[in-house]
Scaffold this motif. Structure first.
Motif, mmCIF file in Angstrom:
data_model
loop_
_atom_site.group_PDB
_atom_site.id
_atom_site.type_symbol
_atom_site.label_atom_id
_atom_site.label_comp_id
_atom_site.label_asym_id
_atom_site.label_seq_id
_atom_site.Cartn_x
_atom_site.Cartn_y
_atom_site.Cartn_z
ATOM 1 N N ASN A 177 0.851 -1.188 0.000
ATOM 2 C CA ASN A 177 0.000 0.000 0.000
ATOM 3 C C ASN A 177 0.886 1.237 0.000
ATOM 4 N N ALA A 178 0.861 1.995 -1.098
ATOM 5 C CA ALA A 178 1.743 3.159 -1.215
ATOM 6 C C ALA A 178 1.447 4.200 -0.155
ATOM 7 N N ALA A 179 0.181 4.313 0.273
ATOM 8 C CA ALA A 179 -0.170 5.314 1.282
ATOM 9 C C ALA A 179 0.548 5.043 2.606
ATOM 10 N N ASN A 180 0.677 3.762 2.975
ATOM 11 C CA ASN A 180 1.373 3.430 4.215
ATOM 12 C C ASN A 180 2.846 3.813 4.136
ATOM 13 N N CYS A 181 3.464 3.622 2.971
ATOM 14 C CA CYS A 181 4.861 4.034 2.798
ATOM 15 C C CYS A 181 4.984 5.550 2.924
ATOM 16 N N GLU A 182 4.013 6.277 2.381
ATOM 17 C CA GLU A 182 4.055 7.732 2.470
ATOM 18 C C GLU A 182 3.915 8.205 3.916
ATOM 19 N N VAL A 183 3.131 7.475 4.712
ATOM 20 C CA VAL A 183 2.983 7.834 6.120
ATOM 21 C C VAL A 183 4.329 7.739 6.836
ATOM 22 N N VAL A 184 5.033 6.634 6.634
ATOM 23 C CA VAL A 184 6.346 6.467 7.273
ATOM 24 C C VAL A 184 7.310 7.535 6.771
ATOM 25 N N ALA A 185 7.273 7.810 5.470
ATOM 26 C CA ALA A 185 8.148 8.841 4.922
ATOM 27 C C ALA A 185 7.844 10.197 5.547
ATOM 28 N N GLY A 186 6.556 10.478 5.800
ATOM 29 C CA GLY A 186 6.195 11.740 6.431
ATOM 30 C C GLY A 186 6.673 11.818 7.862
ATOM 31 N N PHE A 187 6.536 10.712 8.601
ATOM 32 C CA PHE A 187 6.991 10.704 9.996
ATOM 33 C C PHE A 187 8.491 10.989 10.097
ATOM 34 N N LEU A 188 9.284 10.422 9.176
ATOM 35 C CA LEU A 188 10.742 10.534 9.242
ATOM 36 C C LEU A 188 11.284 11.655 8.356
ATOM 37 N N SER A 189 10.394 12.449 7.793
ATOM 38 C CA SER A 189 10.828 13.545 6.929
ATOM 39 C C SER A 189 11.693 14.535 7.703
ATOM 40 N N GLY A 190 12.812 14.922 7.114
ATOM 41 C CA GLY A 190 13.717 15.874 7.746
ATOM 42 C C GLY A 190 14.683 15.265 8.739
#
Length: 711
Positions: free
Chosen positions: A493-506
């Protein structure tokens, strides 16, 4: 008095009956298999005969066809010859299949096939002569009798092939009938024995009926005794727990009173109270532990445990009493023992404290040696932990080596020393070892000392860091407080990957994404990863299958793999927590992800550190460099590094980098991990100049680690 002989006779009859029954079944099976084989051979004989007849008929029709054409010159007569040439090879193929298990028949069939092909070729030549407007030549070829001789040879070969298979059928028929007779006779005898055994069993049951009431009363008495013992154990466990509360007050206030008392005589009284209270507390603790074990209420609380920390605790606890007796106390741990093992820290410490405490008590001179080693197991994620306590004390009589592990039993050879104990210490050691699925053994010689060995198999190597080294996760979620890591996130699920990417962004963490189990394995083979977040339910290769494949990769045998799932089933959650290193349930928050990663990534300092390549983005881990790691690095520098430096071979450099990376992760050393990553990257990119420079700086990196240790 008569019960035993009756049982012996009955058992003998039953054994004979069972033997004959089994023999009859086996004979029946053998006969049936043999009969099935013969039936197959018979069917094949019929099929073979049919195929041979078909071939012979086709050849006869082909000869007739040729003669009709030779006489009339009409092409319609050639139909049968054409059919024969087309269909005869198929018949021979079927015959070859039937004859594949009989080499002699196979040879005869091949010879027949050659004869048929020659026969058809002869007739085709006659047809060719007729087509060339040479009727006289064609007639001469027919009149020569060559075709007739060929046909006679073919008929003879066909008859020979049919007789070969028929002979096999007739030869084995008598043997099969004999086996059927033997199987039938055995079955009849077994039936007679079965009837006899049944009659005897009925009589014996009548004889034994009178004993059932007495046996039932014995069972009821035993159950009442067991219930009474269980209630006593539970009561003792509860009472011991209640006694500890006032004991806490006695010890606490006596400690406060000791600080206030100035009179020497009163101080002596207070110290006597403290000494007696501590002795009573030790007795209560031992009884409480035994009662918990007997009542079955002692559960293991597994957590990441470093045996080195327990050794440090033992040295702190027993160094002074051992020094007073001038006994050398030392504790050594295998350099390669993983730092984090999934164990019950308290119970393991209790086992070692009891063993070392006994050694100190019964050793008046010499030494006490505590050794912690390990043995590999087939599974790379599990080991066997071995703990040995060897002393030069008074020893234990050989006839007491087994008895000393029983509750309230002491060796009896050293009365004065044993007065201060309860006789429960070694019993607790054995029971705790058994609860941890381990064993404890003892060896001793009077006057020369004793050796106790504890073996705990199937100890999981934990990817989680030790409790005292984890970052507290109650504050704000700043992923930069965790050591920089390379993280693979796998979810279809690409949305779940985007969630993790958002959490660790920066953050300073490096993220790689995958969409399937196959892709997870592929990326694990090619990338250096610190943590893998793996979805469980994915099309194709799921999370469990991907985990099994990843664990087979040497570089990722101990890499933390965290299960990510939306399942709410309790059984599945328990299974996943046992199989994977970590567990996160969807939907998860930033706090949930941060808390789980904190179990595997230690805290880092706020300032940046200097790695072996100069300034680095990797922060310095707040922990000293273990001396065991420095010893291993020095060994690598002396034994393997010179060849790497002089040869600069790509494969050897990559293997050297992999060794350093495993050591860095095993001992949680960020500077070494940074150096290993850079070395592997230069080798992978075939950057010879950078590789040479980086390899040459390995001694400098080791020296800096030693300096940080000294500081």
């Amino acid at each position: 008095m008569h019960r035993k002989p009756n049982n012996v006779i009955y058992k003998t009859v039953v054994v004979l009956w069972l033997t004959l029954s089994i023999a009859s079944v086996v004979l029946a099976l053998i006969t049936w298999v043999d009969f099935a084989v013969k039936l197959r051979i018979s069917r094949e004989a019929v099929v073979l005969k049919s195929e041979l007849a078909g071939i012979l008929q086709l050849l006869v029709d082909a000869e007739t066809s040729q003669r009709g054409f030779t006489i009339t010159g009409d092409d319609r007569f050639l139909a049968a010859l054409t059919v024969g040439e087309t269909t005869i090879p198929g018949h021979f193929d079927q015959i070859m299949v039937l004859a594949k298990e009989d080499p002699q028949m196979m040879n005869r069939a091949m010879e027949l096939r050659a004869q048929a092909e020659v026969f058809l070729s002869h007739h085709r030549r006659v047809v060719g002569a007729r087509r060339e407007e040479a009727p006289g030549l064609a007639a001469e070829m027919v009149a020569s009798g060559e075709g007739m001789r060929m046909m006679e040879g073919i008929r003879s070969r066909v008859a020979e092939l049919g007789d070969m298979r028929q002979a096999v059928v007739f030869r084995d028929a008598s043997g099969t009938r004999g086996k059927l007779v033997r199987a039938s006779m055995t079955s009849v005898v077994a039936g007679i024995m079965g009837v006899g055994a049944g009659i005897y069993a009925f009589w014996l049951a009548r004889v034994m009926l009178g004993h059932q009431d007495r046996e039932r009363r014995l069972v009821e008495d035993r159950l009442r005794a067991e219930r009474s013992s269980h209630e006593k154990t539970v009561f003792l466990a509860n009472m011991s727990h209640e006694i500890r509360t006032p004991m806490n007050a006695i010890l606490g206030f006596s400690e406060l009173l000791a600080a206030e008392v100035r009179d020497a005589k009163q101080g002596k009284y207070v110290r006597a109270i403290q000494t007696s209270a501590r002795s009573l507390l030790r007795l209560i603790n031992d009884i409480l532990d035994m009662s918990k074990i007997e009542a079955g209420v002692m559960d293991l609380r597994l957590e990441p445990t470093n045996p080195r920390e327990i050794c440090d605790f033992l040295l702190t606890l027993f160094a002074e009493p051992a020094a007073k007796k001038r006994v050398k106390l030392q504790c050594t741990v295998d350099d390669h023992l993983p730092r984090s093992l999934l164990l019950d820290r308290i119970r393991l410490r209790q086992v070692m404290v009891n063993l070392v405490g006994n050694a100190v008590k019964f050793t008046d001179s010499g030494s006490i040696d505590v050794r912690v080693t390990w043995e590999r197991q087939p599974s790379a994620s599990h080991i066997t932990l071995v703990i040995k306590v060897i002393d030069t004390g008074v020893g234990i009589p050989k006839d007491k080596l087994d008895a000393i592990f029983k509750p309230f039993v002491q060796a009896g050879a050293h009365i004065e020393k044993e007065k201060t104990g309860t006789g429960l210490g070694l019993s607790i050691v054995r029971r705790l070892s058994e609860i941890m699925r381990g064993t404890v053994t003892a060896a001793s010689e009077m006057g020369r000392g004793s050796a106790f060995s504890v073996r705990i198999p199937d100890v999981a190597v934990s990817a989680r860091i030790e409790v005292q080294e984890r970052l507290e996760t109650d504050g704000p979620c700043d992923f930069n407080e965790l050591r920089p890591a390379s993280i693979l996130v796998v979810d279809d699920n690409a949305a779940n990957c985007e969630v993790v990417a958002g959490f660790l962004s920066g953050s300073h963490h490096r993220l790689t994404f995958g969409a399937s189990g196959e892709e997870a394995v592929e990326k694990a083979q090619s990338l250096r990863l610190d943590i893998i977040l793996l979805d469980i339910r994915m099309p194709g290769l799921g999370g469990r299958g991907a985990l099994a494949a990843i664990r087979k990769l040497p570089a990722h045998a101990w890499t933390p793999v965290i299960a990510v799932t939306a399942s709410a089933l309790l059984g599945e959650e328990t299974e996943l927590k046992e199989r994977f290193d970590g567990y996160v349930r969807k939907p998860f928050s930033k706090r949930d992800l941060f808390s789980e990663l904190a179990h595997f990534l230690p805290q880092v300092a706020s300032e940046e550190g200097a790695g072996p390549d100069g300034p680095s983005a990797v922060a310095v881990v707040k922990r000293p460099v273990p001396p065991e790691l420095l010893v291993e690095l020095r060994r690598l520098q002396d034994a393997e590094w010179p060849a790497i430096r002089d040869g600069l071979a790509i494969n050897e450099s990559q293997e050297f980098a992999a060794k350093l990376l495993r050591l860095a992760r095993q001992w949680t050393c960020a500077p070494l991990e940074t150096y290993a990553h850079a070395l592997a990257e230069h080798a992978a990119n075939y950057s010879v100049v950078e590789l040479e420079d980086h390899v040459s700086r390995f001694p400098e990196m080791v020296g800096r680690l030693e300096e940080s240790r000294a500081a």
